[in-house]
Design a protein around this motif. Structure first.
Motif, PDB file in Angstrom:
ATOM      1  N   GLN A  30       0.631  -1.228   0.014  1.00  0.00           N
ATOM      2  CA  GLN A  30      -0.138  -0.032   0.073  1.00  0.00           C
ATOM      3  C   GLN A  30       0.921   1.203  -0.051  1.00  0.00           C
ATOM      4  N   ARG A  31       0.524   2.376  -0.685  1.00  0.00           N
ATOM      5  CA  ARG A  31       1.101   3.575  -0.760  1.00  0.00           C
ATOM      6  C   ARG A  31       0.578   4.408   0.231  1.00  0.00           C
ATOM      7  N   LYS A  32       1.521   5.181   0.959  1.00  0.00           N
ATOM      8  CA  LYS A  32       0.894   6.386   2.029  1.00  0.00           C
ATOM      9  C   LYS A  32       1.891   7.474   1.339  1.00  0.00           C
ATOM     10  N   PRO A  33       1.289   8.690   1.070  1.00  0.00           N
ATOM     11  CA  PRO A  33       1.974   9.842   0.623  1.00  0.00           C
ATOM     12  C   PRO A  33       2.911  10.165   1.938  1.00  0.00           C
ATOM     13  N   PHE A  34       4.256  10.566   1.717  1.00  0.00           N
ATOM     14  CA  PHE A  34       5.257  10.658   2.939  1.00  0.00           C
ATOM     15  C   PHE A  34       5.484  12.347   2.513  1.00  0.00           C
ATOM     16  N   THR A  35       6.024  12.625   1.309  1.00  0.00           N
ATOM     17  CA  THR A  35       6.301  14.187   1.122  1.00  0.00           C
ATOM     18  C   THR A  35       5.975  14.367  -0.528  1.00  0.00           C
ATOM     19  N   ARG A  36       5.626  15.642  -0.643  1.00  0.00           N
ATOM     20  CA  ARG A  36       5.388  16.162  -1.981  1.00  0.00           C
ATOM     21  C   ARG A  36       5.948  17.559  -1.862  1.00  0.00           C
ATOM     22  N   ASN A  37       6.842  17.810  -2.852  1.00  0.00           N
ATOM     23  CA  ASN A  37       7.647  18.978  -2.706  1.00  0.00           C
ATOM     24  C   ASN A  37       7.634  19.713  -4.158  1.00  0.00           C
ATOM     25  N   ARG A  38       7.704  21.015  -4.028  1.00  0.00           N
ATOM     26  CA  ARG A  38       8.073  21.943  -5.163  1.00  0.00           C
ATOM     27  C   ARG A  38       9.450  22.718  -4.811  1.00  0.00           C
ATOM     28  N   SER A  39      10.421  22.325  -5.354  1.00  0.00           N
ATOM     29  CA  SER A  39      11.526  23.077  -4.811  1.00  0.00           C
ATOM     30  C   SER A  39      12.204  23.903  -5.735  1.00  0.00           C
ATOM     31  N   GLU A  40      12.536  25.242  -5.618  1.00  0.00           N
ATOM     32  CA  GLU A  40      13.477  26.150  -6.416  1.00  0.00           C
ATOM     33  C   GLU A  40      14.722  25.457  -6.704  1.00  0.00           C
ATOM     34  N   CYS A  41      14.869  25.408  -8.018  1.00  0.00           N
ATOM     35  CA  CYS A  41      16.300  25.016  -8.631  1.00  0.00           C
ATOM     36  C   CYS A  41      17.156  25.983  -8.431  1.00  0.00           C
ATOM     37  N   ALA A  42      17.803  26.137  -7.002  1.00  0.00           N
ATOM     38  CA  ALA A  42      18.721  27.476  -6.689  1.00  0.00           C
ATOM     39  C   ALA A  42      20.156  26.977  -7.197  1.00  0.00           C
ATOM     40  N   ASP A  43      20.286  25.987  -7.194  1.00  0.00           N
ATOM     41  CA  ASP A  43      21.850  25.393  -7.872  1.00  0.00           C
ATOM     42  C   ASP A  43      21.551  24.270  -8.882  1.00  0.00           C
ATOM     43  N   PRO A  44      20.966  24.471  -9.829  1.00  0.00           N
ATOM     44  CA  PRO A  44      20.783  23.577 -10.900  1.00  0.00           C
ATOM     45  C   PRO A  44      22.050  23.024 -11.720  1.00  0.00           C
ATOM     46  N   THR A  45      22.249  21.534 -11.798  1.00  0.00           N
ATOM     47  CA  THR A  45      23.174  21.072 -12.133  1.00  0.00           C
ATOM     48  C   THR A  45      23.486  21.364 -13.777  1.00  0.00           C
ATOM     49  N   ASP A  46      22.657  22.084 -14.327  1.00  0.00           N
ATOM     50  CA  ASP A  46      22.824  22.398 -15.745  1.00  0.00           C
ATOM     51  C   ASP A  46      22.998  23.682 -15.835  1.00  0.00           C
ATOM     52  N   ASP A  47      23.437  24.479 -14.873  1.00  0.00           N
ATOM     53  CA  ASP A  47      23.803  25.996 -14.978  1.00  0.00           C
ATOM     54  C   ASP A  47      22.755  26.491 -15.581  1.00  0.00           C
ATOM     55  N   GLY A  48      21.362  26.275 -15.488  1.00  0.00           N
ATOM     56  CA  GLY A  48      20.316  27.221 -16.090  1.00  0.00           C
ATOM     57  C   GLY A  48      19.991  28.291 -15.218  1.00  0.00           C
ATOM     58  N   PRO A  49      19.189  29.132 -15.658  1.00  0.00           N
ATOM     59  CA  PRO A  49      18.552  30.220 -14.812  1.00  0.00           C
ATOM     60  C   PRO A  49      17.579  30.048 -13.659  1.00  0.00           C
ATOM     61  N   GLN A  50      17.374  30.914 -13.049  1.00  0.00           N
ATOM     62  CA  GLN A  50      16.466  30.719 -11.694  1.00  0.00           C
ATOM     63  C   GLN A  50      15.122  31.063 -12.193  1.00  0.00           C
ATOM     64  N   GLY A  51      14.046  30.357 -11.260  1.00  0.00           N
ATOM     65  CA  GLY A  51      12.866  30.683 -11.680  1.00  0.00           C
ATOM     66  C   GLY A  51      12.103  29.391 -12.084  1.00  0.00           C
ATOM     67  N   ARG A  52      13.006  28.187 -12.084  1.00  0.00           N
ATOM     68  CA  ARG A  52      12.645  26.668 -12.367  1.00  0.00           C
ATOM     69  C   ARG A  52      12.478  26.079 -11.008  1.00  0.00           C
ATOM     70  N   PHE A  53      11.664  24.882 -11.311  1.00  0.00           N
ATOM     71  CA  PHE A  53      11.477  23.947 -10.074  1.00  0.00           C
ATOM     72  C   PHE A  53      11.489  22.661 -10.104  1.00  0.00           C
ATOM     73  N   GLU A  54      11.923  21.930  -9.197  1.00  0.00           N
ATOM     74  CA  GLU A  54      11.992  20.293  -9.200  1.00  0.00           C
ATOM     75  C   GLU A  54      10.627  19.932  -8.583  1.00  0.00           C
ATOM     76  N   ILE A  55       9.858  19.195  -8.994  1.00  0.00           N
ATOM     77  CA  ILE A  55       8.673  18.507  -8.551  1.00  0.00           C
ATOM     78  C   ILE A  55       8.968  17.277  -7.845  1.00  0.00           C
ATOM     79  N   SER A  56       8.703  16.625  -6.669  1.00  0.00           N
ATOM     80  CA  SER A  56       9.022  15.520  -6.224  1.00  0.00           C
ATOM     81  C   SER A  56       7.950  14.885  -5.390  1.00  0.00           C
ATOM     82  N   ALA A  57       8.092  13.701  -5.288  1.00  0.00           N
ATOM     83  CA  ALA A  57       7.033  13.018  -4.212  1.00  0.00           C
ATOM     84  C   ALA A  57       7.631  11.671  -3.836  1.00  0.00           C
ATOM     85  N   THR A  58       7.674  11.601  -2.388  1.00  0.00           N
ATOM     86  CA  THR A  58       8.054  10.147  -1.806  1.00  0.00           C
ATOM     87  C   THR A  58       6.734   9.656  -1.106  1.00  0.00           C
ATOM     88  N   TYR A  59       6.596   8.149  -1.219  1.00  0.00           N
ATOM     89  CA  TYR A  59       5.807   7.307  -0.662  1.00  0.00           C
ATOM     90  C   TYR A  59       6.410   6.336   0.302  1.00  0.00           C
TER      91      TYR A  59
END
Length: 182
Positions: A30-59
């Protein structure tokens, strides 16, 4: 700046990956939501601009037998391998943790368990623009200025707590009775 999928599409793909991997686990799971996040890409690995986000979920996955966690890990890693994921970290057997990235779309997934019988399954999107295209302020934004160190704060001027001693009378003071004698 390149367009990306939208945040909503990233959220849907995170959930789809988790659902697909979850399907390789036993029917008792069975799955139980543990975390759901929208995190700013403050230090993106692709050296891209700010204003983008990572979306994540953990169960947290319940209903599994801790004695069979190794089998469940193998099933998850097998699904990843068959679906173009590359395992980047496999800490087994020392730690019950495996991390992988999809070669085609750069989504990350992880599976982790602990000695308390907890089992977790998660996914994270790459950096995405909220609406799929760069925000106007990101297009116009100049390079961020590097902060300049503030000048040091001068030490406060301290007033003496007592009047200075008159050096001429110093040798004539009687220090034993607390008074002055000339």
């Amino acid at each position: 700046m390149k367009p990306t999928i939208t945040e909503q599409q990233a959220r849907e793909k995170v959930e789809a990956y988790i659902q697909a991997v979850f399907a390789v686990l036993p029917g008792s799971a069975q799955r139980k939501p543990f975390t759901r996040n929208r995190s700013e890409c403050a230090d993106p690995t692709d050296d891209g601009p700010q204003g983008r986000f990572e979306i994540s979920a953990t169960y947290e996955v319940t209903g599994l037998e801790p004695a069979k966690f190794a089998e469940y890990f193998d099933a998850v890693v097998g699904w990843w391998t068959a679906h173009d994921f590359k395992v980047l970290t496999d800490s087994r057997p020392r730690d019950q943790y495996v991390f992988a990235r999809n070669n085609a779309d750069a989504f990350d997934m992880s599976v982790q368990a602990n000695d308390l019988g907890k089992f977790y399954l998660g996914a994270t999107s790459p950096c995405v623009w909220p609406n799929g295209t760069p925000e106007p302020q990101a297009l116009e934004a100049p390079e961020p200025e590097r902060p300049v160190a503030a000048p040091p704060v001068p030490e406060p001027v301290r007033k003496p707590r007592r009047a200075p001693v008159d050096d001429e009378d110093f040798d004539r003071t009687n220090w034993t009775d607390g008074g002055t004698s000339y």
